[in-house]
Write a protein that holds these residues in place. Structure first.
Motif, mmCIF file in Angstrom:
data_model
loop_
_atom_site.group_PDB
_atom_site.id
_atom_site.type_symbol
_atom_site.label_atom_id
_atom_site.label_comp_id
_atom_site.label_asym_id
_atom_site.label_seq_id
_atom_site.Cartn_x
_atom_site.Cartn_y
_atom_site.Cartn_z
ATOM 1 N N ARG A 141 0.852 -1.198 0.000
ATOM 2 C CA ARG A 141 0.000 0.000 0.000
ATOM 3 C C ARG A 141 0.875 1.231 0.000
ATOM 4 N N GLN A 142 0.318 2.272 -0.578
ATOM 5 C CA GLN A 142 1.052 3.539 -0.629
ATOM 6 C C GLN A 142 0.078 4.673 -0.385
ATOM 7 N N ALA A 143 0.283 5.353 0.732
ATOM 8 C CA ALA A 143 -0.520 6.520 1.061
ATOM 9 C C ALA A 143 0.104 7.748 0.411
ATOM 10 N N PRO A 144 -0.694 8.791 0.174
ATOM 11 C CA PRO A 144 -0.154 10.007 -0.446
ATOM 12 C C PRO A 144 1.050 10.546 0.321
ATOM 13 N N GLY A 145 2.114 10.795 -0.401
ATOM 14 C CA GLY A 145 3.302 11.370 0.203
ATOM 15 C C GLY A 145 4.158 10.400 0.998
ATOM 16 N N LYS A 146 3.800 9.114 0.969
ATOM 17 C CA LYS A 146 4.552 8.117 1.736
ATOM 18 C C LYS A 146 5.138 7.060 0.812
ATOM 19 N N LEU B 203 -10.499 -1.832 10.053
ATOM 20 C CA LEU B 203 -9.742 -0.825 9.315
ATOM 21 C C LEU B 203 -9.715 0.503 10.064
ATOM 22 N N GLU B 204 -8.586 1.166 9.957
ATOM 23 C CA GLU B 204 -8.380 2.467 10.595
ATOM 24 C C GLU B 204 -8.169 3.524 9.512
ATOM 25 N N PRO B 205 -8.439 4.787 9.813
ATOM 26 C CA PRO B 205 -8.225 5.834 8.804
ATOM 27 C C PRO B 205 -6.802 5.833 8.235
ATOM 28 N N GLU B 206 -5.839 5.404 9.048
ATOM 29 C CA GLU B 206 -4.445 5.363 8.579
ATOM 30 C C GLU B 206 -4.235 4.333 7.465
ATOM 31 N N ALA B 207 -5.204 3.466 7.248
ATOM 32 C CA ALA B 207 -5.111 2.479 6.180
ATOM 33 C C ALA B 207 -5.500 3.052 4.818
#
Length: 129
Positions: free
Chosen positions: A38-43, A86-90
């Motif tokens: 997984r790839q979150a924006p900016g990470k 699931l958490e918002p950080e996911a």
């Protein structure tokens, strides 16, 4: 040519569940590893789960252990990722990846992007609080 197609992303509230699917085609070897990143924006891209085929051996990142489950259906040539609690950080784009051949991988290198040769286009997951 190996092709991976992810489906099943979407939006869910915190505490909910989603199941991602990765339909695979074109493998020439019965031995392979498939993984979810997984790839979150900016990470950076983060490896979260891996499964060895045909053994079924799995490996998880600590961040998802006990909540996410990776599995595969050899008859359908499909890998799955069930995500619970699931958490918002996911919130991220989730990618399926694969490599084939006889090389054996164990431990953290099963979650390194460089281990994998083939990648899907990604499926977006949004978790709202």
């Amino acid at each position: 040519q190996v092709r991976l197609v992810e489906t099943g992303g979407g939006s869910v509230q915190a505490g909910g569940s989603l199941r991602l699917s990765c339909a695979a085609s074109g493998f020439t070897s019965r031995y392979r590893y498939m993984a979810w990143f997984r790839q979150a924006p900016g990470k950076e891209r983060e490896g979260i789960a891996s499964i060895s085929i045909p053994s079924g051996d799995t490996y998880y990142a600590d961040s998802v252990k006990g909540r996410f489950t990776v599995s595969q259906d050899s008859a359908r040539s499909t890998a799955y990722l069930v995500m619970n609690r699931l958490e918002p950080e996911a919130t991220a784009m989730y990618f399926c990846a694969a490599r084939q051949g006889n090389a054996v991988y164990s431990g953290p290198n099963r979650l390194w992007p460089s281990t994998y040769t083939y990648w899907g286009q990604g499926s977006a997951v949004t978790v709202s609080s």
